[in-house]
Design an enzyme around this catalytic site. Sequence first.
Site, PDB file in Angstrom:
ATOM      1  N   ASP A 194       0.899  -1.159   0.000  1.00  0.00           N
ATOM      2  CA  ASP A 194       0.000   0.000   0.000  1.00  0.00           C
ATOM      3  C   ASP A 194       0.932   1.202   0.000  1.00  0.00           C
ATOM      4  OD1 ASP A 194      -1.433   2.288   0.905  1.00  0.00           O
ATOM      5  OD2 ASP A 194      -3.018   0.960   1.608  1.00  0.00           O
ATOM      6  N   HIS A 195       1.023   1.912  -1.111  1.00  0.00           N
ATOM      7  CA  HIS A 195       2.100   2.900  -1.220  1.00  0.00           C
ATOM      8  C   HIS A 195       1.944   4.051  -0.224  1.00  0.00           C
ATOM      9  CE1 HIS A 195      -0.596   5.253  -3.862  1.00  0.00           C
ATOM     10  NE2 HIS A 195       0.193   6.283  -3.622  1.00  0.00           N
ATOM     11  N   HIS A 257      -5.716   2.817   1.322  1.00  0.00           N
ATOM     12  CA  HIS A 257      -4.913   3.945   1.802  1.00  0.00           C
ATOM     13  C   HIS A 257      -5.533   4.633   3.033  1.00  0.00           C
ATOM     14  CE1 HIS A 257      -3.047   3.135  -1.922  1.00  0.00           C
ATOM     15  NE2 HIS A 257      -3.737   3.951  -2.690  1.00  0.00           N
TER      16      HIS A 257
HETATM   17  C1  BG6 Z   1      -3.671   4.972  -6.166  1.00  0.00           C
HETATM   18  C2  BG6 Z   1      -5.051   5.040  -6.737  1.00  0.00           C
HETATM   19  O1  BG6 Z   1      -3.526   3.837  -5.350  1.00  0.00           O
HETATM   20  O2  BG6 Z   1      -3.428   6.136  -5.399  1.00  0.00           O
HETATM   21  C3  BG6 Z   1      -5.213   6.278  -7.588  1.00  0.00           C
HETATM   22  O3  BG6 Z   1      -5.295   3.893  -7.521  1.00  0.00           O
HETATM   23  C4  BG6 Z   1      -4.834   7.508  -6.804  1.00  0.00           C
HETATM   24  O4  BG6 Z   1      -6.546   6.404  -8.065  1.00  0.00           O
HETATM   25  C5  BG6 Z   1      -3.482   7.328  -6.146  1.00  0.00           C
HETATM   26  O5  BG6 Z   1      -4.801   8.596  -7.704  1.00  0.00           O
HETATM   27  C6  BG6 Z   1      -3.184   8.466  -5.202  1.00  0.00           C
HETATM   28  O6  BG6 Z   1      -1.867   8.343  -4.750  1.00  0.00           O
HETATM   29  P1  BG6 Z   1      -1.023   9.627  -4.305  1.00  0.00           P
HETATM   30  O7  BG6 Z   1       0.244   9.062  -3.782  1.00  0.00           O
HETATM   31  O8  BG6 Z   1      -0.875  10.469  -5.528  1.00  0.00           O
HETATM   32  O9  BG6 Z   1      -1.858  10.303  -3.267  1.00  0.00           O
END
Ligand code: BG6
Length: 507
Positions: A194-195, A257
């Site tokens: 989960d980034h 997230h």
């Molecule tokens: C991704 C989603 O996991 O996270 C995207 O699939 C979203 O829809 C993105 O735009 C948002 O990530 P960050 O790091 O730009 O907030």
Amino acid sequence: MSAVLTNPLRVGLRQERIIPAQCIVIFGASGDLTQRKLIPALFELYRQRRLPSEFAVLGCARRPWSDEEFRSRMAEALGDEIAGHGHIWEGFAAGLFYEPADLANPVSIVALGERLEQIDRLRATRGNRTFYLSVSPAFYGSGTRALAAAGLLDDPDRTRVVIEKPFGTDYPSAQALNKVVQACAKEKQIFRIDHYLGKETVQNILVLRFANTIFEPIWNRNYISNVQITAAETVGVEERAGYYESSGALRDMVQNHLTQILALTAMEPPGRFDAEAIRNEKAKVLQAARLAHRSEPWKCCVRGQYGPGGSARSPIPGYREEPGVNANSTTETYVAMKLFIDNWRWQGVPFYVRTGKRLPKRLSEVVLTFREAPVHLFDAAGGAPTPNQLILRIQPDEGADIRFEVKAPGSGMRSRPVDMAFSYDESFGEPSDEGYVRLLADAMLGDPTLFTRSDEVEAAWRLYTPLLELIEDAPWQLPVQPYEARTWGPAAADVLLADDGLVWRRP
Ligand code: BG6
């Protein structure tokens, strides 16, 4: 990507662990994630000299590319990042290889095993392998099975598999997928990524809470009246309608997230700082979380979908006009909801969670609002003193603010709210890494602390089951409500809070 190679402060501040000899195998190497996130993150690790010289990346996809073609496409994807760093790029590119492979075809995975052995000999990578599944989720189970069948996951200490989101599409499918992957590998080999957990500011929630004594004593229902968690995006669905149409904001952002942020914000202090202790506490808090109205979920959730907006000079198409989107789509691009956590710390404290695309600002934050002073002694701007708030700014403009009342200058005794601000940029003078830099390093190190364990994923899906079932079985009870692009979502989301006498923070 942060452009940071040689900031000595940055290097000095970090206590980096050494990544062992390693071959990272990326399935889905021709895809967007590989080009936009994974290769830039690996290149960044290389520039920070965190990759050992015994290192290789093996890109795999169905296209019949050669090693050379893969290298030149990745160079193209990095674009400006490598301008001026040609020699660094050359060193990195020497470790890039490509093998046409199809996870759906076990024979091609057996052939892959042979290529990996060659690479081991050529680059001295010693059988340490991280398999990254950046492929369609439909292949997470069968792909892991194919790797196991080819004997590529046999060594639990040297091999691991990283699985992108979404891990399942609901509680039963996540359970089923867990069963499949756990039959192929030990849990310690499975890295569900989960980034958001790779973001410094998300990890900082733990440090802020558990490295200070001033927050934790008041981090509970006695002092906190409500918590808001927001992830707002300005972008629309981009080129991802194929995926997003069947996902929507609830599955795309909330289940993973935002729920991870909620877990870190609400968990109990772990007994030690290690993967199991932290993940135990996160799983426990998710198991105690519930929708504010479990049996009438439409009362605590709002779904929205962006319509056209913008100005005459730069119009923004509505979601239904985006390429690949069904003209009658009922997929939500916005969700707001109210949750409770039934435990001693949080009983009765509402947690409001919202996310949306095409909102006016890109911003993610956690806002903890404290209870009001019991007696108002002073005149306050706006009639009543603003409740104290702690605002954790996840991105952009990473940092934290404490909002409190002070005496407004002048002869009277009026109070006014001010912010005491901490900024990562000002304090550390370095941009924070993309989450993928940290997470790829951790996966290669075999450190699962910032990855989601099977029970956490399942608890997160179970939490939203009443909503998912309602959307499936009685969608008219939770219809998508239109909102104009570049506005803060449907009016009903404001009503959700207004019913509790609250408003969303408008940053
Ligand atoms: C991704 C989603 O996991 O996270 C995207 O699939 C979203 O829809 C993105 O735009 C948002 O990530 P960050 O790091 O730009 O907030």
